[in-house]
Design a protein around this motif. Structure first.
Motif, PDB file in Angstrom:
ATOM      1  N   ASP B  12       0.819  -1.191   0.000  1.00 18.96           N
ATOM      2  CA  ASP B  12       0.000   0.000   0.000  1.00 18.96           C
ATOM      3  C   ASP B  12       0.863   1.254   0.000  1.00 18.96           C
ATOM      4  O   ASP B  12       1.927   1.278   0.572  1.00 18.96           O
ATOM      5  CB  ASP B  12      -0.834  -0.018   1.287  1.00 18.96           C
ATOM      6  CG  ASP B  12      -2.207   0.539   1.027  1.00 18.96           C
ATOM      7  OD1 ASP B  12      -2.553   0.645  -0.152  1.00 18.96           O
ATOM      8  OD2 ASP B  12      -2.893   0.853   1.992  1.00 18.96           O
ATOM      9  N   ASP B  13       0.333   2.290  -0.627  1.00 24.51           N
ATOM     10  CA  ASP B  13       0.917   3.627  -0.486  1.00 24.51           C
ATOM     11  C   ASP B  13       2.265   3.839  -1.174  1.00 24.51           C
ATOM     12  O   ASP B  13       2.434   4.770  -1.922  1.00 24.51           O
ATOM     13  CB  ASP B  13       1.105   3.987   1.004  1.00 24.51           C
ATOM     14  CG  ASP B  13       0.190   5.145   1.375  1.00 24.51           C
ATOM     15  OD1 ASP B  13      -0.716   5.418   0.572  1.00 24.51           O
ATOM     16  OD2 ASP B  13       0.391   5.739   2.415  1.00 24.51           O
ATOM     17  N   ILE B  14       3.222   2.954  -0.873  1.00 22.91           N
ATOM     18  CA  ILE B  14       4.556   3.234  -1.384  1.00 22.91           C
ATOM     19  C   ILE B  14       4.735   2.681  -2.785  1.00 22.91           C
ATOM     20  O   ILE B  14       5.284   3.336  -3.649  1.00 22.91           O
ATOM     21  CB  ILE B  14       5.618   2.662  -0.422  1.00 22.91           C
ATOM     22  CG1 ILE B  14       5.617   3.528   0.838  1.00 22.91           C
ATOM     23  CG2 ILE B  14       6.986   2.652  -1.066  1.00 22.91           C
ATOM     24  CD1 ILE B  14       6.458   3.005   1.938  1.00 22.91           C
ATOM     25  N   PHE B  15       4.225   1.496  -2.996  1.00 25.12           N
ATOM     26  CA  PHE B  15       4.336   0.918  -4.313  1.00 25.12           C
ATOM     27  C   PHE B  15       3.173   1.378  -5.188  1.00 25.12           C
ATOM     28  O   PHE B  15       2.347   2.168  -4.775  1.00 25.12           O
ATOM     29  CB  PHE B  15       4.354  -0.607  -4.235  1.00 25.12           C
ATOM     30  CG  PHE B  15       5.601  -1.146  -3.618  1.00 25.12           C
ATOM     31  CD1 PHE B  15       6.746  -1.251  -4.372  1.00 25.12           C
ATOM     32  CD2 PHE B  15       5.620  -1.532  -2.294  1.00 25.12           C
ATOM     33  CE1 PHE B  15       7.902  -1.751  -3.815  1.00 25.12           C
ATOM     34  CE2 PHE B  15       6.775  -2.030  -1.730  1.00 25.12           C
ATOM     35  CZ  PHE B  15       7.923  -2.141  -2.489  1.00 25.12           C
ATOM     36  N   GLU B  16       3.127   0.831  -6.357  1.00 25.78           N
ATOM     37  CA  GLU B  16       2.128   1.259  -7.306  1.00 25.78           C
ATOM     38  C   GLU B  16       0.781   0.610  -7.054  1.00 25.78           C
ATOM     39  O   GLU B  16       0.662  -0.358  -6.318  1.00 25.78           O
ATOM     40  CB  GLU B  16       2.587   0.917  -8.724  1.00 25.78           C
ATOM     41  CG  GLU B  16       3.837   1.633  -9.126  1.00 25.78           C
ATOM     42  CD  GLU B  16       5.095   0.848  -8.789  1.00 25.78           C
ATOM     43  OE1 GLU B  16       5.086   0.084  -7.797  1.00 25.78           O
ATOM     44  OE2 GLU B  16       6.074   0.995  -9.501  1.00 25.78           O
ATOM     45  N   GLY B  17      -0.228   1.148  -7.711  1.00 23.38           N
ATOM     46  CA  GLY B  17      -1.579   0.642  -7.556  1.00 23.38           C
ATOM     47  C   GLY B  17      -2.053  -0.067  -8.806  1.00 23.38           C
ATOM     48  O   GLY B  17      -1.273  -0.362  -9.705  1.00 23.38           O
ATOM     49  N   PRO B  18      -3.365  -0.359  -8.843  1.00 19.99           N
ATOM     50  CA  PRO B  18      -3.939  -1.115  -9.959  1.00 19.99           C
ATOM     51  C   PRO B  18      -3.766  -0.424 -11.314  1.00 19.99           C
ATOM     52  O   PRO B  18      -3.553  -1.089 -12.322  1.00 19.99           O
ATOM     53  CB  PRO B  18      -5.419  -1.224  -9.589  1.00 19.99           C
ATOM     54  CG  PRO B  18      -5.653  -0.226  -8.514  1.00 19.99           C
ATOM     55  CD  PRO B  18      -4.359  -0.044  -7.819  1.00 19.99           C
ATOM     56  N   GLU B  62      -8.036  -2.028  -3.610  1.00 23.65           N
ATOM     57  CA  GLU B  62      -8.209  -1.346  -4.900  1.00 23.65           C
ATOM     58  C   GLU B  62      -7.883  -2.265  -6.075  1.00 23.65           C
ATOM     59  O   GLU B  62      -8.461  -2.128  -7.144  1.00 23.65           O
ATOM     60  CB  GLU B  62      -7.313  -0.106  -4.984  1.00 23.65           C
ATOM     61  CG  GLU B  62      -7.720   1.021  -4.066  1.00 23.65           C
ATOM     62  CD  GLU B  62      -6.991   0.983  -2.726  1.00 23.65           C
ATOM     63  OE1 GLU B  62      -6.397  -0.079  -2.403  1.00 23.65           O
ATOM     64  OE2 GLU B  62      -7.024   1.995  -2.010  1.00 23.65           O
TER      65      GLU B  62
END
Lengths: 180, 238
Positions: B12-18, B62
């Motif tokens: 979460d938060d630091i790495f990328e999202g969907p 997400e």
């Protein structure tokens, strides 16, 4: 004229923040704004002609003497800044706020499709963004915008100076007001 | 040695999202964002999710929302067009519009990063040093999570031909592996990604090493960067 230029140069050398023309005018009451502006552009030309270690930059609505990027490695041997380096995620969040401000958290998260509470906190701590107020909708969410510090760090004159990648025009509309 | 089966790496938060995963897949398969082969991309997307879960990476909610959106679009694409009476809108628009916007922001962020940054490229005479000094809490990943996963999958392919992932019970823990890696960094300063995976390591060892790297990035112990020309991924001790 020559003296005015020298006075301004001495002010620029000592000032920590970018100096605005208004501020210089408050100090140097005998000169008009036009004269000040001319002196600044004269100075800038001199620095360009000299091609020395520093130059005059117009940032965050003011003027500031800064070192030329060519010499970054040397400066880092002197003061070892543990740098601003932002992660991709943080940079993207900052870009969303910069281009779409004023903006609430929900709308920021919508663009990246991911929670950004931690990043917002970090950007606030570094004073790259600020809270403008609360939006008058249910839940009264906080409204975010970029700061003067953001302009200073990213070497921008004002928000209109934000880079315009070809596809980005439509996003820039709401973001043309000056920051205090 | 105990196997820490509850050790979950949070991304979460630091790495990328969907959205990043989608962009990654679109780039990887060189497809046109206005004509996304939705079945292929959905299948690949779900593949990454399964893989991340198998690796004990804590996948944020997400990611699952996006998975269901993709699945829905895929099934709507299967409906004959005339049954959809009110609108003939391409169901993929639901994903194309946010993608367009996200790509715009990504390019804007890149342009911002290329400017002469104060405290990085240019300096003032009387720097308010505390503004840009010594802030370690922010992790830096010049290489994205999904590029790391791809690099890791290559390593896995090389060490074994067996298809399934199984995490062995009597191997070293992620925490212990972090300590070992820190020791390596203390002497070398930086290493390439591949160096950390010894040739004769078994699968579970390799998995533990990978999780340790992710965790170290999250804890801001290391920075991961990729050489633009050689493509070599290198880890730097911070």
């Amino acid at each position: 004229m020559e003296e005015i230029k020298n006075i301004i140069e001495s002010l620029l050398l000592v000032a920590g923040e970018p100096l605005t023309i208004d501020h210089i005018n408050d100090i140097l009451t005998q000169a008009g704004k036009k004269e000040i502006r001319n002196a600044l552009s004269e100075l800038s030309k001199e620095y360009e002609a000299r091609k020395g270690g520093f130059f005059l930059r117009e940032v965050a609505g003011g003027y500031q003497i800064r070192t030329r990027p060519e010499y970054r490695e040397w400066i880092k041997r002197l003061i070892q800044p543990k740098a601003l380096r932002l992660s991709k995620a943080a940079l993207e969040t900052l870009a969303i706020i910069a281009y779409k401000q004023p903006i609430i958290r929900n709308d920021i998260e919508h663009v990246r499709g991911v929670n950004c509470g931690g990043i917002l906190r970090m950007l606030l701590e570094r004073r790259l963004i600020r809270v403008l107020g609360k939006k008058e909708i249910p839940g009264r969410p906080l409204i975010y915008a970029t700061t003067k510090q953001f302009l200073e760090v990213f070497d921008l004159k004002d928000l209109k100076d934000l880079p315009t990648p070809e596809e980005i025009e439509t996003l820039g509309e709401a973001s043309s007001e000056h920051m205090g | 040695m105990t196997h820490d089966e509850h050790y979950k790496v949070q991304i979460d938060d630091i790495f990328e999202g969907p959205m990043d995963l989608l962009v990654h897949l679109i780039k990887k398969h060189e497809v046109d964002i206005y004509d996304i082969p939705i079945a292929l991309i959905t299948e690949q997307y779900l593949g990454y999710l399964d893989w991340m879960k198998a690796m004990n990476i804590d996948v944020a909610g997400e990611f699952l929302v996006m998975a269901s959106t993709l699945t829905q679009i895929k099934s709507r694409m299967l409906l004959p067009a005339h049954e959809n009476e009110n609108e003939d809108e391409d169901p993929r628009l639901e994903i194309i519009r946010p993608l367009e916007e996200y790509l715009r922001i990504k390019s804007a962020a890149e342009k911002l990063a290329q400017r002469d940054l104060l405290g990085e490229d240019t300096f003032v005479r009387n720097p308010g040093l505390e503004d840009y000094l010594l802030n370690r809490e922010e992790a830096v990943i010049d290489v994205g999570l999904f590029e790391l996963i791809d690099a890791f999958q290559k390593i896995l392919e090389n060490i074994t031909s067996i298809g399934r992932l199984e995490i062995n019970a009597n191997t070293i823990t992620v925490r212990d592996r972090i300590v070992q890696i820190v020791d390596i960094f203390e002497t070398k300063g930086s290493v390439t990604f591949n160096e950390l995976f010894s040739k004769n390591a078994d699968k579970s060892e390799v998995v533990v090493t990978f999780l340790a790297i992710l965790e170290m990035v999250r804890l801001s112990l290391i920075r991961v960067a990729q050489h633009t020309q050689t493509g070599i991924i290198r880890l730097f001790y911070l």
